[in-house]
Design a protein around this motif. Structure first.
Motif, PDB file in Angstrom:
ATOM      1  N   PRO A  79       0.827  -1.215   0.000  1.00  0.00           N
ATOM      2  CA  PRO A  79       0.000   0.000   0.000  1.00  0.00           C
ATOM      3  C   PRO A  79       0.859   1.262   0.000  1.00  0.00           C
ATOM      4  O   PRO A  79       2.018   1.245   0.429  1.00  0.00           O
ATOM      5  CB  PRO A  79      -0.771  -0.118   1.317  1.00  0.00           C
ATOM      6  CG  PRO A  79       0.161  -0.868   2.213  1.00  0.00           C
ATOM      7  CD  PRO A  79       0.843  -1.872   1.309  1.00  0.00           C
ATOM      8  N   ASP A  80       0.273   2.357  -0.470  1.00  0.00           N
ATOM      9  CA  ASP A  80       0.916   3.669  -0.368  1.00  0.00           C
ATOM     10  C   ASP A  80       0.618   4.311   0.983  1.00  0.00           C
ATOM     11  O   ASP A  80       1.446   5.037   1.527  1.00  0.00           O
ATOM     12  CB  ASP A  80       0.410   4.594  -1.482  1.00  0.00           C
ATOM     13  CG  ASP A  80       0.681   4.033  -2.857  1.00  0.00           C
ATOM     14  OD1 ASP A  80       1.860   3.748  -3.163  1.00  0.00           O
ATOM     15  OD2 ASP A  80      -0.287   3.869  -3.631  1.00  0.00           O
ATOM     16  N   VAL A  81      -0.590   4.037   1.485  1.00  0.00           N
ATOM     17  CA  VAL A  81      -1.053   4.639   2.743  1.00  0.00           C
ATOM     18  C   VAL A  81      -1.734   3.566   3.582  1.00  0.00           C
ATOM     19  O   VAL A  81      -2.457   2.717   3.053  1.00  0.00           O
ATOM     20  CB  VAL A  81      -2.046   5.800   2.484  1.00  0.00           C
ATOM     21  CG1 VAL A  81      -2.551   6.397   3.803  1.00  0.00           C
ATOM     22  CG2 VAL A  81      -1.405   6.884   1.628  1.00  0.00           C
ATOM     23  N   VAL A  82      -1.495   3.628   4.894  1.00  0.00           N
ATOM     24  CA  VAL A  82      -2.198   2.762   5.847  1.00  0.00           C
ATOM     25  C   VAL A  82      -3.032   3.651   6.763  1.00  0.00           C
ATOM     26  O   VAL A  82      -2.498   4.575   7.386  1.00  0.00           O
ATOM     27  CB  VAL A  82      -1.219   1.931   6.696  1.00  0.00           C
ATOM     28  CG1 VAL A  82      -1.984   1.076   7.704  1.00  0.00           C
ATOM     29  CG2 VAL A  82      -0.345   1.060   5.810  1.00  0.00           C
ATOM     30  N   LEU A  83      -4.326   3.397   6.804  1.00  0.00           N
ATOM     31  CA  LEU A  83      -5.222   4.108   7.717  1.00  0.00           C
ATOM     32  C   LEU A  83      -5.356   3.241   8.960  1.00  0.00           C
ATOM     33  O   LEU A  83      -5.961   2.170   8.915  1.00  0.00           O
ATOM     34  CB  LEU A  83      -6.577   4.335   7.041  1.00  0.00           C
ATOM     35  CG  LEU A  83      -7.531   5.342   7.691  1.00  0.00           C
ATOM     36  CD1 LEU A  83      -6.879   6.710   7.855  1.00  0.00           C
ATOM     37  CD2 LEU A  83      -8.792   5.482   6.841  1.00  0.00           C
ATOM     38  N   MET A  84      -4.759   3.689  10.066  1.00  0.00           N
ATOM     39  CA  MET A  84      -4.484   2.830  11.218  1.00  0.00           C
ATOM     40  C   MET A  84      -5.254   3.263  12.469  1.00  0.00           C
ATOM     41  O   MET A  84      -5.108   4.391  12.947  1.00  0.00           O
ATOM     42  CB  MET A  84      -2.983   2.877  11.519  1.00  0.00           C
ATOM     43  CG  MET A  84      -2.546   2.021  12.693  1.00  0.00           C
ATOM     44  SD  MET A  84      -2.098   0.351  12.190  1.00  0.00           S
ATOM     45  CE  MET A  84      -0.532   0.674  11.342  1.00  0.00           C
TER      46      MET A  84
END
Length: 227
Positions: free
Chosen positions: A50-55
């Motif tokens: 992924p480019d971004v992880v929403l955590m």
């Protein structure tokens, strides 16, 4: 246009379903995976890139703070955006220090969460003005003298223009705004930011801002300080 590859991490299946539905309406975002715990994240990142992880922060086994720190220690790490219900929780502050690119609140309007993912993918930190004031006030209130001394010692390695850029980043200015304020080109600003990150061994602009606050470079900006 290449889609932004997004990984969702939250232990609540309803939250994940809502985020999936929300992001599914954006043509430039592709959800490449979902995880219910921070312990699953590294393996999923290896598989899905992924480019971004929403955590999420609070999870039952491995929390978002630990997962963020592990991810940001890797080469070619994805950007991490913390998803939380807390405006100025100590764990959020620690997550930013661990390398998260910012955070959004779970009650943030959907369009703003989508925009946050886009901004982080583009290299911009995501901190709303209200949350930033609360977070920095919290950081200032809990900062010990030795932490300020350590921060000042680290920043002492910077040149004059690099220090000026550090203060401007701490104040939340964009590269274009810094260029206008300091009478330099945007390309030169980017070069200075890159040098600051390298010299101070930091991951992103949020960490530059936190270090600037710790060092007292932004004392006049702190809430409650007399003008």
């Amino acid at each position: 246009m290449t889609a932004i590859r997004l990984l969702l991490v939250d232990d609540d299946p309803l939250v994940r379903a809502g985020l999936s539905l929300m992001m599914g309406g954006a043509r430039d975002i592709e959800i490449v995976g979902e995880a219910a715990d921070g312990g699953e994240v590294e393996a999923l990142v290896d598989r899905t890139r992924p480019d971004v992880v929403l955590m999420d922060i609070r999870m039952p086994s491995v929390d978002g703070l630990t997962a963020t720190r592990r991810l940001r220690a890797r080469e070619d790490a994805p950007q991490v955006v913390v998803l939380t219900t807390f405006h100025a929780d100590e764990q959020v502050l620690r997550a930013l220090r661990a390398g998260a690119a910012g955070f959004v609140l779970k009650d943030t309007p959907p369009a703003q969460i989508v925009d946050a993912v886009r901004r982080v993918a583009a290299g911009d930190p995501v901190l709303s003005p209200t949350v930033t004031r609360q977070l920095m006030a919290h950081a200032a209130g809990t900062a010990a003298d030795d932490r300020r001394a350590r921060a000042r010692a680290r920043i002492a390695v910077l040149g004059e223009r690099e220090s000026e850029v550090t203060v401007a980043v701490g104040r939340g200015l964009s590269n274009a705004e810094i260029a206008a304020a300091l009478f330099m080109s945007v390309a030169t600003v980017k070069t200075h930011v890159s040098r600051v990150l390298a010299k101070l061994d930091l991951n992103n602009r949020v960490q530059i801002a936190l270090l600037a606050y710790d060092a007292g470079l932004l004392d006049e900006d702190r809430p409650g300080r007399d003008a």
